[in-house]
Scaffold this motif. Structure first.
Motif, PDB file in Angstrom:
ATOM      1  N   THR A 201     -37.810  16.169 -10.931  1.00 21.00           N
ATOM      2  CA  THR A 201     -38.832  16.385  -9.897  1.00 21.00           C
ATOM      3  C   THR A 201     -39.043  15.142  -9.047  1.00 21.00           C
ATOM      4  N   HIS A 202     -39.114  13.988  -9.711  1.00 18.21           N
ATOM      5  CA  HIS A 202     -39.322  12.736  -8.978  1.00 18.21           C
ATOM      6  C   HIS A 202     -38.140  12.425  -8.066  1.00 18.21           C
ATOM      7  N   VAL A 203     -36.935  12.654  -8.564  1.00 21.33           N
ATOM      8  CA  VAL A 203     -35.742  12.376  -7.757  1.00 21.33           C
ATOM      9  C   VAL A 203     -35.727  13.243  -6.508  1.00 21.33           C
ATOM     10  N   LEU A 204     -35.970  14.536  -6.681  1.00 24.40           N
ATOM     11  CA  LEU A 204     -35.941  15.452  -5.539  1.00 24.40           C
ATOM     12  C   LEU A 204     -37.070  15.175  -4.551  1.00 24.40           C
ATOM     13  N   SER A 205     -38.205  14.709  -5.064  1.00 21.33           N
ATOM     14  CA  SER A 205     -39.341  14.421  -4.175  1.00 21.33           C
ATOM     15  C   SER A 205     -39.062  13.231  -3.254  1.00 21.33           C
ATOM     16  N   GLN A 206     -38.115  12.379  -3.643  1.00 20.00           N
ATOM     17  CA  GLN A 206     -37.786  11.195  -2.840  1.00 20.00           C
ATOM     18  C   GLN A 206     -36.728  11.467  -1.777  1.00 20.00           C
ATOM     19  N   VAL A 207     -36.166  12.675  -1.790  1.00 21.37           N
ATOM     20  CA  VAL A 207     -35.119  13.009  -0.830  1.00 21.37           C
ATOM     21  C   VAL A 207     -35.752  13.385   0.506  1.00 21.37           C
ATOM     22  N   PRO A 208     -35.334  12.779   1.604  1.00 25.86           N
ATOM     23  CA  PRO A 208     -35.861  13.152   2.923  1.00 25.86           C
ATOM     24  C   PRO A 208     -35.622  14.631   3.214  1.00 25.86           C
ATOM     25  N   SER A 278     -25.472  11.504  -7.610  1.00 24.94           N
ATOM     26  CA  SER A 278     -25.383  10.621  -6.448  1.00 24.94           C
ATOM     27  C   SER A 278     -26.775  10.280  -5.915  1.00 24.94           C
ATOM     28  N   LEU A 279     -27.726  11.235  -5.990  1.00 30.16           N
ATOM     29  CA  LEU A 279     -29.099  10.944  -5.586  1.00 30.16           C
ATOM     30  C   LEU A 279     -29.727   9.892  -6.494  1.00 30.16           C
ATOM     31  N   CYS A 280     -29.499  10.051  -7.786  1.00 31.83           N
ATOM     32  CA  CYS A 280     -30.021   9.066  -8.748  1.00 31.83           C
ATOM     33  C   CYS A 280     -29.423   7.687  -8.487  1.00 31.83           C
ATOM     34  N   THR A 281     -28.147   7.657  -8.189  1.00 28.19           N
ATOM     35  CA  THR A 281     -27.478   6.390  -7.895  1.00 28.19           C
ATOM     36  C   THR A 281     -28.078   5.733  -6.656  1.00 28.19           C
ATOM     37  N   LYS A 282     -28.348   6.542  -5.651  1.00 31.47           N
ATOM     38  CA  LYS A 282     -28.936   6.020  -4.412  1.00 31.47           C
ATOM     39  C   LYS A 282     -30.313   5.402  -4.659  1.00 31.47           C
ATOM     40  N   MET A 283     -31.088   6.005  -5.585  1.00 27.16           N
ATOM     41  CA  MET A 283     -32.420   5.493  -5.908  1.00 27.16           C
ATOM     42  C   MET A 283     -32.355   4.246  -6.773  1.00 27.16           C
ATOM     43  N   LEU A 284     -31.492   4.273  -7.797  1.00 28.36           N
ATOM     44  CA  LEU A 284     -31.463   3.197  -8.792  1.00 28.36           C
ATOM     45  C   LEU A 284     -30.605   2.011  -8.365  1.00 28.36           C
ATOM     46  N   TYR A 285     -29.468   2.313  -7.740  1.00 29.49           N
ATOM     47  CA  TYR A 285     -28.518   1.257  -7.405  1.00 29.49           C
ATOM     48  C   TYR A 285     -28.055   1.412  -5.957  1.00 29.49           C
TER      49      TYR A 285
END
Length: 469
Positions: A201-208, A278-285
């Motif tokens: 949920t947190h990951v998807l909420s950060q996607v534009p 890939s979304l997680c990677t964009k957020m974390l690294y």
């Protein structure tokens, strides 16, 4: 340790190929696994049709750059192709008991159409094979530091040996193994990355919001571009030998049909995992998404995960890509030997000789694709281009040939030639409109017009080309 594990995967796959070769006694065994696959093996084979470099590397790279709208072609278009093939093509084609898709054009339209269709069927695979070899080369580059072209050559040698020996039997057995491994590997990595990033949920909420756009705006050009994106694999891969050979390897028409549906469901769900990772990677690294985004996932896994996860990810990915590559090499080789060399030789070859010729063609297409790989390296573009060529030349003759009794050889030939010519004109005129749309429309209307204007020859009171019941 990771390098030794990858070498182990490569060796294991080759061993499976040699073990499977014991089942290869005829050209049908080599090309279609004897038409004997149960639902489980057939479904995994269909799922593995495209689940390789373009899904894990190509689609995730495009998603990072353009959001969901940029990956309509794959995975969504690929899943559409499997559903349509199961609904409208697999049952009818299976009952015709064909060895290759080129055989359909001979049975339905005659020998001349078979030869022309085969020229449109085989060459597009060079780009597709090249895309898979690029992916293998990228993996070897990331893990060992070898230059990309060196990794490509190593990959080509391994995959060619495996395909040359085992044919469709080896591909099928490996497909099943790699399906289990790739699903497990991506699930484990997605869970680990999602947990680090704070949950799904947190990951998807950060996607534009613009990155989650799925439908086009009410603009004609954008709508046509959107339709074209769905059509590249969704329609363009319907008249393809690799989809045909995987489906026709099933033990019955019903198995062939249902394996398409199961594979489509797997594709729509499992193909979402690389996008989420890939979304997680964009957020974390975020530093990992600079430069060549095709390297984002492998670099992230190598630098930020434990050794067991690395082994699972790279091992499953290599297995998937090898299986996809192997099938892609076998497909044009089968067309070239069965539908070009054999008819031009007036069918003088025995089945054993045809089997050996097919193996030689495997070597030929592997060499040509390796050369192309060293010249170009964008996975997503290579895959897309290979499907477009089939769409603008073969989609209309195959579909109308199955469902319209009045379709004839004149219409089919006109459709193939005018569709390809139209695509070339629009492509090289650098039009901002998607060139495959007018080319496909021209191909369809050319088939209808040609079939209505030219009456097929009559022999003994019957049409030379009989309709498919």
């Amino acid at each position: 340790m990771l390098l030794f594990s990858i070498i182990g995967y490569l060796v294991l796959t080759i061993v499976v190929g040699f073990w499977s070769s014991r089942r290869v006694n005829t050209s049908s065994d080599y090309m279609l696994a004897g038409r004997s696959l149960p639902l489980m093996l057939s479904s995994s084979a269909m799922f593995a049709t495209w689940f390789g470099s373009e899904t894990v590397f190509g689609a995730s790279s495009e998603f990072l750059e353009g959001g969901l709208y940029a990956v309509i072609e794959d995975p969504f278009g690929a899943a559409l192709c499997l559903i349509l093939f199961g609904l409208f093509f697999a049952p009818r084609l299976y009952k015709m008991n064909l060895l290759t898709l080129g055989d359909f054009f001979r049975v339905r339209f005659g020998k001349n159409t078979e030869l022309v269709a085969s020229f449109f069927l085989a060459p597009p695979y060079v780009g597709y094979i090249a895309a898979q070899l690029v992916a293998m080369g990228l993996i070897i580059h990331v893990v060992t530091g070898l230059v990309l072209w060196q990794g490509v050559v190593i990959s080509a040698v391994v995959v060619t040996i495996y395909t040359y020996v085992g044919g469709m039997w080896a591909i099928t057995i490996t497909d099943f193994i790699q399906t289990v491994i790739i699903i497990g590997g991506l699930l484990v990595l997605a869970v680990i990355m999602g947990d680090k990033a704070g949950g799904v949920t947190h990951v998807l909420s950060q996607v534009p919001q613009e990155d989650l756009k799925f439908l086009p705006s009410l603009d004609l050009k954008e709508i046509l571009t959107y339709v074209a994106a769905w059509s590249v694999l969704g329609l363009g891969s319907l008249p393809s030998q690799d989809v045909f050979q995987r489906s026709m390897s099933s033990k019955s028409a019903k198995v062939a049909e249902w394996s398409c549906y199961i594979a489509a469901l797997l594709y729509l769900t499992i193909a979402m995992l690389p996008l989420f990772i890939s979304l997680c990677t964009k957020m974390l690294y975020p530093e990992q998404i600079t430069g060549d985004t095709q390297l984002t996932l492998p670099n992230m896994v190598l630098k930020h995960t434990s050794l067991p996860v690395q082994i699972l990810f790279f091992g499953s990915l290599i297995s998937a890509i090898m299986s996809t590559t192997s099938s892609s090499i076998l497909a044009p080789a089968a067309i070239f030997s069965e539908n070009l060399i054999r008819p031009l030789s007036k069918r003088r070859f025995t089945d054993k000789q045809l089997l050996n010729i097919t193996r030689i063609c495997v070597l030929l297409f592997s060499i040509v694709s390796t050369i192309m790989t060293c010249l170009r390296s964008n996975i997503y573009e290579l895959v897309g281009e290979s499907s477009i060529l089939s769409l603008v030349s073969l989609f209309a003759p195959l579909t109308f040939g199955l469902y319209w009794k009045r379709a004839n050889a004149a219409g089919a030939l006109l459709s193939m030639l005018l569709g390809m010519v139209t695509w070339i004109i629009f492509e090289f005129s650098h039009s901002s409109w998607p060139s495959l749309v007018p080319a496909t429309i021209v191909s369809i209307f050319a088939l209808i017009a040609g079939s209505l204007l030219w009456t097929p020859k009559v022999e003994h009171g019957k049409n030379r080309t009989q309709p498919i019941e």
